[in-house]
Design an enzyme around this catalytic site. Structure first.
Site, PDB file in Angstrom:
ATOM      1  N   TYR A  60      -7.049 -83.787  23.317  1.00  0.00           N
ATOM      2  CA  TYR A  60      -6.533 -84.981  22.665  1.00  0.00           C
ATOM      3  C   TYR A  60      -7.344 -85.264  21.403  1.00  0.00           C
ATOM      4  O   TYR A  60      -8.468 -85.731  21.452  1.00  0.00           O
ATOM      5  CB  TYR A  60      -6.581 -86.190  23.599  1.00  0.00           C
ATOM      6  CG  TYR A  60      -5.818 -86.033  24.890  1.00  0.00           C
ATOM      7  CD1 TYR A  60      -4.788 -85.101  25.019  1.00  0.00           C
ATOM      8  CD2 TYR A  60      -6.126 -86.817  25.992  1.00  0.00           C
ATOM      9  CE1 TYR A  60      -4.090 -84.954  26.208  1.00  0.00           C
ATOM     10  CE2 TYR A  60      -5.435 -86.685  27.190  1.00  0.00           C
ATOM     11  CZ  TYR A  60      -4.430 -85.745  27.293  1.00  0.00           C
ATOM     12  OH  TYR A  60      -3.748 -85.598  28.489  1.00  0.00           O
ATOM     13  N   SER A 206       2.835 -89.416  31.877  1.00  0.00           N
ATOM     14  CA  SER A 206       4.089 -89.884  31.268  1.00  0.00           C
ATOM     15  C   SER A 206       4.959 -90.612  32.287  1.00  0.00           C
ATOM     16  O   SER A 206       6.167 -90.346  32.398  1.00  0.00           O
ATOM     17  CB  SER A 206       4.865 -88.709  30.651  1.00  0.00           C
ATOM     18  OG  SER A 206       4.165 -88.153  29.570  1.00  0.00           O
ATOM     19  N   PRO A 207       4.395 -91.559  33.058  1.00  0.00           N
ATOM     20  CA  PRO A 207       5.187 -92.242  34.083  1.00  0.00           C
ATOM     21  C   PRO A 207       6.240 -93.170  33.502  1.00  0.00           C
ATOM     22  O   PRO A 207       7.120 -93.618  34.230  1.00  0.00           O
ATOM     23  CB  PRO A 207       4.131 -93.031  34.862  1.00  0.00           C
ATOM     24  CG  PRO A 207       3.058 -93.298  33.860  1.00  0.00           C
ATOM     25  CD  PRO A 207       2.996 -92.055  33.024  1.00  0.00           C
ATOM     26  N   GLY A 209       8.107 -92.150  30.809  1.00  0.00           N
ATOM     27  CA  GLY A 209       8.948 -91.307  29.965  1.00  0.00           C
ATOM     28  C   GLY A 209       8.540 -91.324  28.511  1.00  0.00           C
ATOM     29  O   GLY A 209       9.372 -91.411  27.618  1.00  0.00           O
ATOM     30  N   GLY A 211       7.221 -93.648  26.934  1.00  0.00           N
ATOM     31  CA  GLY A 211       7.590 -94.941  26.369  1.00  0.00           C
ATOM     32  C   GLY A 211       9.057 -95.278  26.470  1.00  0.00           C
ATOM     33  O   GLY A 211       9.443 -96.443  26.293  1.00  0.00           O
ATOM     34  N   PHE A 212       9.889 -94.281  26.776  1.00  0.00           N
ATOM     35  CA  PHE A 212      11.335 -94.528  26.772  1.00  0.00           C
ATOM     36  C   PHE A 212      11.751 -95.529  27.838  1.00  0.00           C
ATOM     37  O   PHE A 212      12.646 -96.361  27.618  1.00  0.00           O
ATOM     38  CB  PHE A 212      12.079 -93.206  26.972  1.00  0.00           C
ATOM     39  CG  PHE A 212      13.542 -93.273  26.616  1.00  0.00           C
ATOM     40  CD1 PHE A 212      13.948 -93.173  25.304  1.00  0.00           C
ATOM     41  CD2 PHE A 212      14.503 -93.440  27.595  1.00  0.00           C
ATOM     42  CE1 PHE A 212      15.293 -93.234  24.967  1.00  0.00           C
ATOM     43  CE2 PHE A 212      15.845 -93.498  27.275  1.00  0.00           C
ATOM     44  CZ  PHE A 212      16.241 -93.402  25.951  1.00  0.00           C
TER      45      PHE A 212
END
Length: 331
Positions: A60, A206-207, A209, A211-212
């Site tokens: 990162y 990514s729980p 999505g 940010g989706f």
């Protein structure tokens, strides 16, 4: 804050903190550059709220995210579980490929310890399985690091069931970190069952999505220039409209229970098993507060059933990564 236990008795907060978005300039940009001062204040407040589980990686930035986390935890190390990852080769600041050779693991762990400013890494993940290095050799090198006191626990990321079994036969695996959310449920086919059988905790990245699932992105125009999600197939002009149906289904439950969409999506994940600990990515205190509150949200059986029915496995339009990314998962 509530707490959960991963494998090997490692206790962590029921919601962890994904620190990856806390990058000012670097290789992964979500929603624009992060403000380092705000990012550090976010970590400090999360700790004050009872969060003990912080996730980063040398990739990162690369490197700068570990440095920021190290600065934030200085003087606050007690009770924290610091997780980071290895498994890539670099030329300067450029990633040139996967590399889980024992020599690269030795290089990586010393670099991470220095950047984080700690004596021991609590949970050390292989970031991606390296097809060129047998997992038995990788686990042997990690077992040596445990004996040397440089790491406490061993984890894998995006490993398949066969790899998990081979790894666990050499040394206990404390956690598997892989993508899991209401729009990415493939791990339910066999990976979650394998983890449960072997006593391995599961840490969904990514729980939300990417940010989706927060409902804040309704079109690609909502993504700033340079945002990594412009490369995400599920955010494409072709797939995004279909995927908004998933957001709307979560929104219906959120309205019913008086919670944010993010809280509902995280509470659904937590309800999937006692060994599951999601790590939503954050870089601001406001977002962190909202996500951390999901630890106290208990969805009813009817809420959980409605969500699972409305968003069954495979409901999302488009693959979760491009072709290159997909070649590196479920190995």
């Amino acid at each position: 804050m509530k707490y959960r236990t991963l494998g090997q008795g490692l206790e962590v907060s029921a919601i962890g903190l994904g620190c990856m978005p806390m990058i000012r300039d670097g290789n992964i940009n979500y929603g624009g550059p992060a403000d380092p001062g705000e990012a550090i204040r976010t970590i400090h407040e999360a700790i004050d709220l009872g969060v003990t589980f912080l996730d980063t990686a040398e990739i990162y930035g690369p490197f700068q995210n570990e440095e920021l986390v190290g600065e934030a935890i200085r003087g606050r190390r007690d009770r924290l579980v610091i997780a980071t990852k290895f498994g890539f080769r670099f030329d300067g600041g450029q990633i040139t490929g996967v590399d889980s050779s024992p020599a690269n693991i030795a290089r990586a762990v010393d670099g991470s310890l220095k950047r984080l400013g700690i004596d021991t890494i609590d949970l050390y993940y292989q970031h991606r399985v390296d097809p060129a290095v047998p997992i038995e050799e990788v686990m042997g090198a990690l077992a040596d690091l445990v004996r040397a006191g440089k790491i406490r626990h061993v984890g894998l990321s995006e490993a398949g069931p066969a790899t998990l079994r081979r790894a666990a036969a050499v040394h206990p695996v404390t956690a598997l970190q892989s993508e899991y959310s209401l729009w990415e449920r493939d791990v339910e086919n066999d990976i979650l069952a394998t983890c449960a059988e072997l006593g391995i905790g599961f840490v969904p990245y990514s729980p939300l999505g990417r940010g989706f699932l927060t409902g804040q992105i309704r079109s690609r125009a909502d993504l700033p220039a340079g945002d990594w999600r412009h490369n995400d197939p599920r955010y494409s002009d072709e797939n995004l409209p279909a995927n908004l149906r998933i957001v709307d289904a979560i929104g219906a439950v959120a309205e019913r229970v008086g919670a944010s969409l993010a809280q509902v999506a995280l509470a659904w994940l937590i309800a999937q098993g006692e060994h599951i600990v999601p790590i939503p990515g954050v870089k601001r205190r406001e977002t962190m507060r909202d996500s951390v509150a999901a630890a106290d949200l208990v969805l009813s059986s009817a809420d959980l059933a409605d969500l699972s029915a409305a968003v069954p496995p495979g409901a999302a339009a488009g693959p979760r990564y491009g072709e290159r990314g997909l070649r590196m998962v479920r190995l």
